[in-house]
Scaffold this motif. Structure first.
Motif, PDB file in Angstrom:
ATOM      1  N   ALA A 182      17.488  25.462 -43.089  1.00  0.00           N
ATOM      2  CA  ALA A 182      18.315  25.042 -42.092  1.00  0.00           C
ATOM      3  C   ALA A 182      19.330  23.991 -42.780  1.00  0.00           C
ATOM      4  CB  ALA A 182      17.818  24.511 -40.676  1.00  0.00           C
ATOM      5  N   HIS A 183      18.689  22.946 -43.259  1.00  0.00           N
ATOM      6  CA  HIS A 183      19.439  21.733 -43.767  1.00  0.00           C
ATOM      7  C   HIS A 183      20.487  22.284 -44.865  1.00  0.00           C
ATOM      8  CE1 HIS A 183      20.188  18.217 -46.397  1.00  0.00           C
ATOM      9  NE2 HIS A 183      20.063  17.616 -45.188  1.00  0.00           N
ATOM     10  N   GLU A 184      19.709  23.242 -45.900  1.00  0.00           N
ATOM     11  CA  GLU A 184      20.834  23.833 -46.784  1.00  0.00           C
ATOM     12  C   GLU A 184      22.034  24.643 -46.204  1.00  0.00           C
ATOM     13  OE1 GLU A 184      17.276  24.274 -50.097  1.00  0.00           O
ATOM     14  OE2 GLU A 184      18.003  26.159 -49.390  1.00  0.00           O
ATOM     15  N   ARG A 185      21.593  25.380 -45.057  1.00  0.00           N
ATOM     16  CA  ARG A 185      22.608  26.405 -44.830  1.00  0.00           C
ATOM     17  C   ARG A 185      23.839  25.620 -43.940  1.00  0.00           C
ATOM     18  NH1 ARG A 185      19.468  31.796 -42.845  1.00  0.00           N
ATOM     19  NH2 ARG A 185      18.433  32.193 -44.902  1.00  0.00           N
ATOM     20  N   ASN A 197      31.312  28.278 -45.853  1.00  0.00           N
ATOM     21  CA  ASN A 197      30.750  28.855 -44.771  1.00  0.00           C
ATOM     22  C   ASN A 197      29.538  28.046 -44.054  1.00  0.00           C
ATOM     23  OD1 ASN A 197      30.748  30.499 -42.508  1.00  0.00           O
ATOM     24  ND2 ASN A 197      29.821  32.075 -43.678  1.00  0.00           N
ATOM     25  N   PRO A 198      29.482  26.726 -43.856  1.00  0.00           N
ATOM     26  CA  PRO A 198      28.320  26.183 -43.265  1.00  0.00           C
ATOM     27  C   PRO A 198      28.065  26.636 -41.932  1.00  0.00           C
ATOM     28  CG  PRO A 198      30.323  24.492 -43.252  1.00  0.00           C
ATOM     29  CD  PRO A 198      30.634  25.755 -43.941  1.00  0.00           C
ATOM     30  N   ASP A 199      26.615  26.751 -41.817  1.00  0.00           N
ATOM     31  CA  ASP A 199      26.307  27.214 -40.300  1.00  0.00           C
ATOM     32  C   ASP A 199      26.303  26.015 -39.168  1.00  0.00           C
ATOM     33  OD1 ASP A 199      24.930  28.255 -38.274  1.00  0.00           O
ATOM     34  OD2 ASP A 199      23.616  29.665 -39.219  1.00  0.00           O
ATOM     35  N   LYS A 200      27.376  26.020 -38.627  1.00  0.00           N
ATOM     36  CA  LYS A 200      27.410  24.816 -37.731  1.00  0.00           C
ATOM     37  C   LYS A 200      26.148  24.915 -36.710  1.00  0.00           C
ATOM     38  CE  LYS A 200      32.182  24.193 -38.481  1.00  0.00           C
ATOM     39  NZ  LYS A 200      33.557  24.120 -37.737  1.00  0.00           N
ATOM     40  N   SER A 201      25.944  25.891 -36.381  1.00  0.00           N
ATOM     41  CA  SER A 201      24.838  26.309 -35.193  1.00  0.00           C
ATOM     42  C   SER A 201      23.253  25.392 -35.806  1.00  0.00           C
ATOM     43  CB  SER A 201      24.451  27.637 -35.066  1.00  0.00           C
ATOM     44  OG  SER A 201      24.015  28.235 -36.118  1.00  0.00           O
ATOM     45  N   LEU A 202      23.291  25.095 -37.262  1.00  0.00           N
ATOM     46  CA  LEU A 202      21.891  24.610 -37.615  1.00  0.00           C
ATOM     47  C   LEU A 202      21.835  23.074 -37.882  1.00  0.00           C
ATOM     48  CD1 LEU A 202      20.930  27.356 -39.982  1.00  0.00           C
ATOM     49  CD2 LEU A 202      20.012  26.906 -37.985  1.00  0.00           C
ATOM     50  N   LYS A 203      23.115  22.554 -37.504  1.00  0.00           N
ATOM     51  CA  LYS A 203      23.496  20.900 -37.706  1.00  0.00           C
ATOM     52  C   LYS A 203      22.319  20.322 -37.056  1.00  0.00           C
ATOM     53  CE  LYS A 203      27.274  20.532 -40.061  1.00  0.00           C
ATOM     54  NZ  LYS A 203      27.090  19.770 -41.254  1.00  0.00           N
ATOM     55  N   GLY A 204      22.001  20.562 -35.656  1.00  0.00           N
ATOM     56  CA  GLY A 204      20.855  19.754 -35.069  1.00  0.00           C
ATOM     57  C   GLY A 204      19.461  19.823 -35.648  1.00  0.00           C
ATOM     58  N   VAL A 205      19.253  21.118 -36.242  1.00  0.00           N
ATOM     59  CA  VAL A 205      18.075  21.421 -37.086  1.00  0.00           C
ATOM     60  C   VAL A 205      17.995  20.633 -38.273  1.00  0.00           C
ATOM     61  CG1 VAL A 205      16.349  23.113 -37.837  1.00  0.00           C
ATOM     62  CG2 VAL A 205      17.715  23.400 -35.729  1.00  0.00           C
ATOM     63  N   ALA A 206      18.980  20.869 -39.214  1.00  0.00           N
ATOM     64  CA  ALA A 206      19.184  20.087 -40.443  1.00  0.00           C
ATOM     65  C   ALA A 206      18.917  18.451 -40.353  1.00  0.00           C
ATOM     66  CB  ALA A 206      20.741  20.446 -40.815  1.00  0.00           C
ATOM     67  N   ALA A 207      19.575  18.079 -39.135  1.00  0.00           N
ATOM     68  CA  ALA A 207      19.396  16.605 -39.034  1.00  0.00           C
ATOM     69  C   ALA A 207      17.847  16.272 -38.979  1.00  0.00           C
ATOM     70  CB  ALA A 207      20.030  16.278 -37.868  1.00  0.00           C
ATOM     71  N   THR A 250      14.482  32.481 -32.401  1.00  0.00           N
ATOM     72  CA  THR A 250      13.654  32.329 -33.379  1.00  0.00           C
ATOM     73  C   THR A 250      13.263  30.858 -33.628  1.00  0.00           C
ATOM     74  OG1 THR A 250      15.037  33.883 -34.628  1.00  0.00           O
ATOM     75  CG2 THR A 250      13.498  32.436 -35.905  1.00  0.00           C
ATOM     76  N   LEU A 251      13.899  29.830 -33.398  1.00  0.00           N
ATOM     77  CA  LEU A 251      13.263  28.235 -33.179  1.00  0.00           C
ATOM     78  C   LEU A 251      12.081  28.289 -32.486  1.00  0.00           C
ATOM     79  CD1 LEU A 251      16.449  26.133 -33.131  1.00  0.00           C
ATOM     80  CD2 LEU A 251      14.829  26.043 -34.836  1.00  0.00           C
ATOM     81  N   GLY A 252      12.152  28.827 -31.131  1.00  0.00           N
ATOM     82  CA  GLY A 252      10.961  28.776 -30.572  1.00  0.00           C
ATOM     83  C   GLY A 252       9.867  29.265 -30.796  1.00  0.00           C
ATOM     84  N   VAL A 253      10.136  30.576 -31.370  1.00  0.00           N
ATOM     85  CA  VAL A 253       8.858  31.451 -31.893  1.00  0.00           C
ATOM     86  C   VAL A 253       8.288  30.678 -33.150  1.00  0.00           C
ATOM     87  CG1 VAL A 253       8.382  33.508 -33.077  1.00  0.00           C
ATOM     88  CG2 VAL A 253       9.684  33.641 -31.125  1.00  0.00           C
ATOM     89  N   ILE A 254       8.870  30.253 -33.977  1.00  0.00           N
ATOM     90  CA  ILE A 254       8.345  29.559 -35.136  1.00  0.00           C
ATOM     91  C   ILE A 254       7.616  28.251 -34.934  1.00  0.00           C
ATOM     92  CG2 ILE A 254       9.021  28.288 -37.433  1.00  0.00           C
ATOM     93  CD1 ILE A 254      10.922  30.638 -37.801  1.00  0.00           C
ATOM     94  N   PHE A 255       8.280  27.301 -33.971  1.00  0.00           N
ATOM     95  CA  PHE A 255       7.581  26.206 -33.579  1.00  0.00           C
ATOM     96  C   PHE A 255       6.887  26.147 -32.034  1.00  0.00           C
ATOM     97  CE2 PHE A 255      11.163  25.227 -36.467  1.00  0.00           C
ATOM     98  CZ  PHE A 255      10.551  24.215 -37.624  1.00  0.00           C
ATOM     99  N   ARG A 256       6.612  27.351 -31.650  1.00  0.00           N
ATOM    100  CA  ARG A 256       5.982  27.387 -30.311  1.00  0.00           C
ATOM    101  C   ARG A 256       4.566  26.899 -30.536  1.00  0.00           C
ATOM    102  NH1 ARG A 256       5.314  30.999 -25.602  1.00  0.00           N
ATOM    103  NH2 ARG A 256       3.348  31.477 -25.519  1.00  0.00           N
ATOM    104  N   LYS A 257       4.149  25.579 -29.575  1.00  0.00           N
ATOM    105  CA  LYS A 257       3.015  24.913 -29.835  1.00  0.00           C
ATOM    106  C   LYS A 257       2.602  24.360 -31.160  1.00  0.00           C
ATOM    107  CE  LYS A 257       0.909  28.025 -26.111  1.00  0.00           C
ATOM    108  NZ  LYS A 257       0.008  28.923 -25.579  1.00  0.00           N
TER     109      LYS A 257
END
Length: 502
Positions: free
Chosen positions: A43-46, A52-62, A92-99
């Motif tokens: 997420a940080h790389e993208r 074409n940076p993925d702005k939707s991933l800025k919060g995760v990248a931080a 997808t975020l919720g599935v990968i990090f759920r619990k």
């Protein structure tokens, strides 16, 4: 295809598992922690790429940058908060990090994993094959850790490949696995389509493949996150988009969609404590959890029979399915007989592959692959005309270490299957047809049919090699000990967590 680069990545990441194992981090826990950290790194790389940076991933990248900038005990706290926050996110975020939980309690070792092993690689720049194959290799290694219980979610690649080669999914198919584990069947289907149709795919078909044409359901949170990450690394789905892996019990409710292809290896095991209430009703103990499945043929606690009913219900029309089932599905009376009669009547159940023992990580499993198609109803005529049985069990013996099942071992079956031309199959010693009337004449419509016997059973002077016998005994014992070890480990972990909370 495995490359030198793939092996290098796997070796670097896997060697560190030995270091963490001394701290009580199991193999599957280690792969799970890699999943969390690889997602954050990608997420940080993208989000920070020049084009074409993925702005939707800025919060995760931080959050990845936060882990890079934090040390000591503060790192452990920051990592725990990151996992908790992301587990509340949708898609997808919720599935990968759920619990999600941090299993690496030593901040110094966590820092090394973040900085030295993951941050130094440019995962978004790696080819999809390289990073996807590397992750697949890690999952395969995790499956070998029987003590961690990881093998129960892993179907041998040789078998998934052969099943997919028989089903032959196309770009126009929608593909689903209702018990997807780490996503092996879904990825094998995707790889087949890319391999066979890559030059013909139009933009709409590529978009469909990447964002909805392939999906799965997985009951266990930890396994679902591995599947979601596995698909992302193979170019299926988007990190910031809806998840193609749904976390939940596939048997809990009627299907919401009807895929044209179903590939599955539903969980084996003893009868479930959950009873599914079918259309004709049926009584369940009050302490049982009841599912109201009006689309089922019969009420039963046998989860394998329930998965067969569920797959029959969810399969689109026209549709085709390949499902791994244990022997009891073929011969069990009562509900089992009802399911077999309905399946033969309403579906074209055309092929049964009898699998040898020693190929699954659960010891002693006797399983088969059932192939059937769903076609438009014809009430007066059963759809099954012939069931072709391929017996690959009687004289075949495999082990997980010394003699592993390989794709070449199943080549004769794939040739006999004759995908696309099953009407012109040729009978062999291993491959024989049985008519619908012959099947119904068998006691309880028993489909447990043997064509090839073990020569060691007929001739007292003919035995398996001693090393094969010894290995089979060892692996059965290891599997049993592994079950006890997994129980003991889970009890110890629960005790530790209780002590921490107190």
């Amino acid at each position: 295809m495995t490359t030198a680069e793939t092996r290098r990545l796997v070796a670097r990441l896997w060697n560190y598992c030995d270091v963490l194992r001394d701290d009580g981090v199991s193999t599957i826990d280690y792969v799970e922690q890699l999943t969390f950290l690889l997602f954050l790194k990608m997420a940080h790389e993208r989000a920070n790429r020049k084009l074409n940076p993925d702005k939707s991933l800025k919060g995760v990248a931080a959050r990845w940058q936060l882990l890079l900038d934090t040390d000591g005990d503060d790192l452990e706290v920051a990592y725990r908060h990151v996992l908790e926050d992301l587990g509340k996110q949708p898609g997808t975020l919720g599935v990968i990090f759920r619990k999600a939980q941090n299993k690496i309690q030593d901040p110094a070792k966590l820092k090394r994993l973040i900085v030295d092993l993951i941050d130094k690689e440019k995962w978004s720049n790696q080819g999809v094959d390289i990073k996807g194959d590397a992750y697949e290799e890690l999952l395969a290694k995790g499956a070998e850790d029987i003590k961690a219980g990881a093998g129960q979610y892993f179907t041998p690649r040789a078998l998934t490949s052969a099943m997919v080669d028989c089903i032959r999914p196309t770009p126009d198919d929608t593909i689903c696995d209702p018990a997807c584990g780490t996503g092996g069947f879904l990825l094998a289907a995707y790889d087949h389509i890319i391999r066979e149709y890559s030059r013909e795919l139009n933009p709409d078909q590529r978009a469909q493949l990447a964002s909805g044409g392939i999906s799965g359901v997985e009951l266990v949170d930890g396994t679902a996150r591995l599947a979601a990450m596995n698909m992302l690394l193979h170019g299926i789905g988007k990190p910031s988009g809806p998840s193609l892996i749904r976390v939940g019990d596939a048997l809990a409710e009627p299907p919401a969609s009807y895929p044209s292809v179903v590939l599955a290896n539903p969980p084996f095991g003893k009868k479930s404590s959950i009873t599914v209430i079918a259309e004709e009703g049926g009584k369940a103990n009050r302490e049982d959890i009841e599912y109201a499945r009006r689309d089922f043929w019969v009420t039963t606690k046998n989860k394998q029979l329930n998965f067969v009913q569920h797959i029959a219900s969810m399969l689109g029309m026209p549709g085709r399915a390949a499902v791994v089932v244990p022997d009891n599905v073929l011969f069990e009376g009562g509900a089992g007989e009802t399911v077999r009669r309905r399946l033969l009547q309403q579906f074209d159940v055309h092929t049964l592959l009898r699998l040898p023992t020693g190929i699954f990580y659960a010891g002693g499993v006797k399983a088969n692959v059932l192939f059937f198609d769903k076609k438009h109803a014809r009430p007066d005529t059963p759809w099954t005309s012939k069931l072709w049985v391929y017996d690959f069990r009687g004289d075949q013996h495999f082990t997980l270490k010394q003699k592993r099942l390989k794709r070449d071992h199943l080549e004769d079956f794939v040739k006999c299957y004759q995908a696309g031309d099953i009407e012109n199959r040729i009978e062999t010693d291993r491959f024989k047809p049985f008519t619908y009337d012959e099947l119904l004449a068998r006691d309880k419509v028993n489909l447990d049919i043997t064509l090839v016997t073990d020569p060691g059973l007929d001739n007292a002077d003919s035995f398996l090699p001693p090393d094969v016998i010894a290995q089979e005994i060892v692996e059965d014992l290891e599997a049993a000990l592994g079950e006890f070890a997994a129980i003991a480990e889970s009890l110890q972990r629960a005790k530790k967590e209780r002590n921490v909370s107190e």
